[in-house]
Design a protein around this motif. Structure first.
Motif, PDB file in Angstrom:
ATOM      1  N   PRO A  71       0.806  -1.223   0.000  1.00  0.00           N
ATOM      2  CA  PRO A  71       0.000   0.000   0.000  1.00  0.00           C
ATOM      3  C   PRO A  71       0.843   1.278   0.000  1.00  0.00           C
ATOM      4  N   GLU A  72       2.085   1.184   0.508  1.00  0.00           N
ATOM      5  CA  GLU A  72       2.959   2.361   0.544  1.00  0.00           C
ATOM      6  C   GLU A  72       3.592   2.659  -0.805  1.00  0.00           C
ATOM      7  N   GLY A  73       3.581   1.669  -1.703  1.00  0.00           N
ATOM      8  CA  GLY A  73       4.185   1.861  -3.015  1.00  0.00           C
ATOM      9  C   GLY A  73       4.983   0.647  -3.454  1.00  0.00           C
ATOM     10  N   ILE A  74       5.672   0.797  -4.588  1.00  0.00           N
ATOM     11  CA  ILE A  74       6.497  -0.277  -5.142  1.00  0.00           C
ATOM     12  C   ILE A  74       7.959  -0.029  -4.804  1.00  0.00           C
ATOM     13  N   ALA A  75       8.637  -1.102  -4.428  1.00  0.00           N
ATOM     14  CA  ALA A  75      10.083  -1.060  -4.217  1.00  0.00           C
ATOM     15  C   ALA A  75      10.682  -2.269  -4.936  1.00  0.00           C
ATOM     16  N   PRO A 108      19.357  -1.542  -5.189  1.00  0.00           N
ATOM     17  CA  PRO A 108      18.118  -0.763  -5.236  1.00  0.00           C
ATOM     18  C   PRO A 108      17.810  -0.214  -6.622  1.00  0.00           C
ATOM     19  N   CYS A 109      16.546  -0.291  -6.981  1.00  0.00           N
ATOM     20  CA  CYS A 109      16.115   0.153  -8.302  1.00  0.00           C
ATOM     21  C   CYS A 109      14.975   1.163  -8.177  1.00  0.00           C
ATOM     22  N   HIS A 110      13.761   0.695  -7.938  1.00  0.00           N
ATOM     23  CA  HIS A 110      12.604   1.568  -7.763  1.00  0.00           C
ATOM     24  C   HIS A 110      12.277   1.745  -6.277  1.00  0.00           C
ATOM     25  N   GLY A 111      11.698   2.904  -5.948  1.00  0.00           N
ATOM     26  CA  GLY A 111      11.217   3.125  -4.585  1.00  0.00           C
ATOM     27  C   GLY A 111      12.303   3.326  -3.554  1.00  0.00           C
ATOM     28  N   ILE A 112      13.402   3.933  -3.943  1.00  0.00           N
ATOM     29  CA  ILE A 112      14.523   4.106  -3.015  1.00  0.00           C
ATOM     30  C   ILE A 112      14.143   4.935  -1.779  1.00  0.00           C
ATOM     31  N   PRO A 113      13.407   6.043  -1.912  1.00  0.00           N
ATOM     32  CA  PRO A 113      13.006   6.780  -0.705  1.00  0.00           C
ATOM     33  C   PRO A 113      12.198   5.927   0.276  1.00  0.00           C
ATOM     34  N   LEU A 114      11.336   5.069  -0.260  1.00  0.00           N
ATOM     35  CA  LEU A 114      10.550   4.175   0.590  1.00  0.00           C
ATOM     36  C   LEU A 114      11.466   3.185   1.311  1.00  0.00           C
ATOM     37  N   MET A 115      12.450   2.669   0.596  1.00  0.00           N
ATOM     38  CA  MET A 115      13.406   1.747   1.210  1.00  0.00           C
ATOM     39  C   MET A 115      14.218   2.444   2.295  1.00  0.00           C
ATOM     40  N   GLN A 116      14.607   3.671   2.048  1.00  0.00           N
ATOM     41  CA  GLN A 116      15.376   4.421   3.040  1.00  0.00           C
ATOM     42  C   GLN A 116      14.564   4.644   4.309  1.00  0.00           C
ATOM     43  N   THR A 162      14.717  -7.669   2.548  1.00  0.00           N
ATOM     44  CA  THR A 162      13.295  -7.931   2.789  1.00  0.00           C
ATOM     45  C   THR A 162      12.645  -6.777   3.545  1.00  0.00           C
ATOM     46  N   LYS A 163      13.374  -6.204   4.489  1.00  0.00           N
ATOM     47  CA  LYS A 163      12.823  -5.056   5.213  1.00  0.00           C
ATOM     48  C   LYS A 163      12.665  -3.859   4.287  1.00  0.00           C
ATOM     49  N   ALA A 164      13.663  -3.638   3.438  1.00  0.00           N
ATOM     50  CA  ALA A 164      13.630  -2.500   2.527  1.00  0.00           C
ATOM     51  C   ALA A 164      12.488  -2.611   1.519  1.00  0.00           C
ATOM     52  N   LEU A 165      12.245  -3.826   1.027  1.00  0.00           N
ATOM     53  CA  LEU A 165      11.215  -4.019   0.013  1.00  0.00           C
ATOM     54  C   LEU A 165       9.828  -4.250   0.606  1.00  0.00           C
ATOM     55  N   GLY A 166       9.759  -4.546   1.897  1.00  0.00           N
ATOM     56  CA  GLY A 166       8.466  -4.819   2.520  1.00  0.00           C
ATOM     57  C   GLY A 166       8.016  -6.259   2.375  1.00  0.00           C
ATOM     58  N   ILE A 167       8.969  -7.176   2.207  1.00  0.00           N
ATOM     59  CA  ILE A 167       8.666  -8.604   2.100  1.00  0.00           C
ATOM     60  C   ILE A 167       8.487  -9.166   3.504  1.00  0.00           C
ATOM     61  N   SER A 168       7.456  -9.998   3.705  1.00  0.00           N
ATOM     62  CA  SER A 168       7.160 -10.522   5.038  1.00  0.00           C
ATOM     63  C   SER A 168       6.698 -11.974   4.952  1.00  0.00           C
ATOM     64  N   MET A 169       6.403 -12.546   6.110  1.00  0.00           N
ATOM     65  CA  MET A 169       5.905 -13.914   6.146  1.00  0.00           C
ATOM     66  C   MET A 169       4.543 -14.044   5.457  1.00  0.00           C
ATOM     67  N   ALA A 170       3.856 -12.941   5.258  1.00  0.00           N
ATOM     68  CA  ALA A 170       2.574 -12.986   4.545  1.00  0.00           C
ATOM     69  C   ALA A 170       2.756 -13.406   3.097  1.00  0.00           C
TER      70      ALA A 170
END
Length: 200
Positions: free
Chosen positions: A38-42, A112-120, A139-147
């Motif tokens: 929901p925050e965007g693509i990374a 890092p490619c897309h969504g660098i500010p979000l990753m930061q 995984t933290k930077a991209l928003g990857i989780s156990m879900a």
């Protein structure tokens, strides 16, 4: 839906994953790992992978054909997502080989490619080299989780698309598997040489 405005490619087809595990571990290098939230693509270019070929690989979670709630997805078809938690970090793997043959590839680092500010923001640092230079960091930077466990890399919200094929690939022993006998020396870690985002 894939956000086309982010200029992200379509997911690799199932056929991309239907090759021997060591070949897939190499083929993944240069591809783009993408996560939509929901925050965007990374996203980031994959620059380091590690192959685990159970059940004969003492370093693999599926060694000895070990089938548990955690490893169940490894017995599925190639291209499925295997996430697990180690310490406090979620790690992401690509299931490989055919059904009932539990093999997988750990994605160790991405550029890092897309969504660098979000990753930061997620990582709490502006230092690009620290964003995704390790399996728990990325995984933290991209928003990857156990879900994401058990889903497929062939469709959003977590997918792999074509990127840029590296000019050179090198290999060597895997990292952090000291208590795995002769398996600790298998040269099944692959990376793009001289890339600053490789974990080591």
């Amino acid at each position: 839906m894939i956000n086309e405005s982010a200029n992200i490619g379509m997911p690799q087809p199932k056929e991309f994953y239907q090759v021997p595990t060591l070949d897939l571990a190499r083929a993944l290098l240069g591809c783009i790992l993408v996560k939509e939230t929901p925050e965007g693509i990374a996203s980031g270019y994959i620059v380091e992978t590690e192959a685990y070929i159970g059940p004969g690989d003492k370093a693999a979670h599926s060694f000895g054909n070990r089938r548990t709630k955690r490893t169940e997805v490894m017995f599925g078809e190639a291209g499925l997502i295997y996430t697990y938690v180690m310490h406090t970090h979620t790690l992401v793997n690509v299931v490989s080989a055919e059904k009932e043959k539990p093999e997988a590839i750990l994605i160790r680092a991405v550029e890092p490619c897309h969504g660098i500010p979000l990753m930061q923001e997620r990582r709490g640092t502006l230092d690009l080299r620290k964003l995704t230079s390790g399996p728990g960091k990325l995984t933290k930077a991209l928003g990857i989780s156990m879900a994401d466990y058990g889903h497929s890399f062939t469709e959003p919200p977590l997918w792999i698309t074509k990127g840029k094929k590296p000019e050179k690939i090198v290999s060597g022993p895997r990292i952090g598997i000291h208590n795995s006998g002769e398996a600790r020396d298998y040269p099944w870690r692959f990376w793009v040489p001289d890339n600053p985002f490789v974990s080591r």
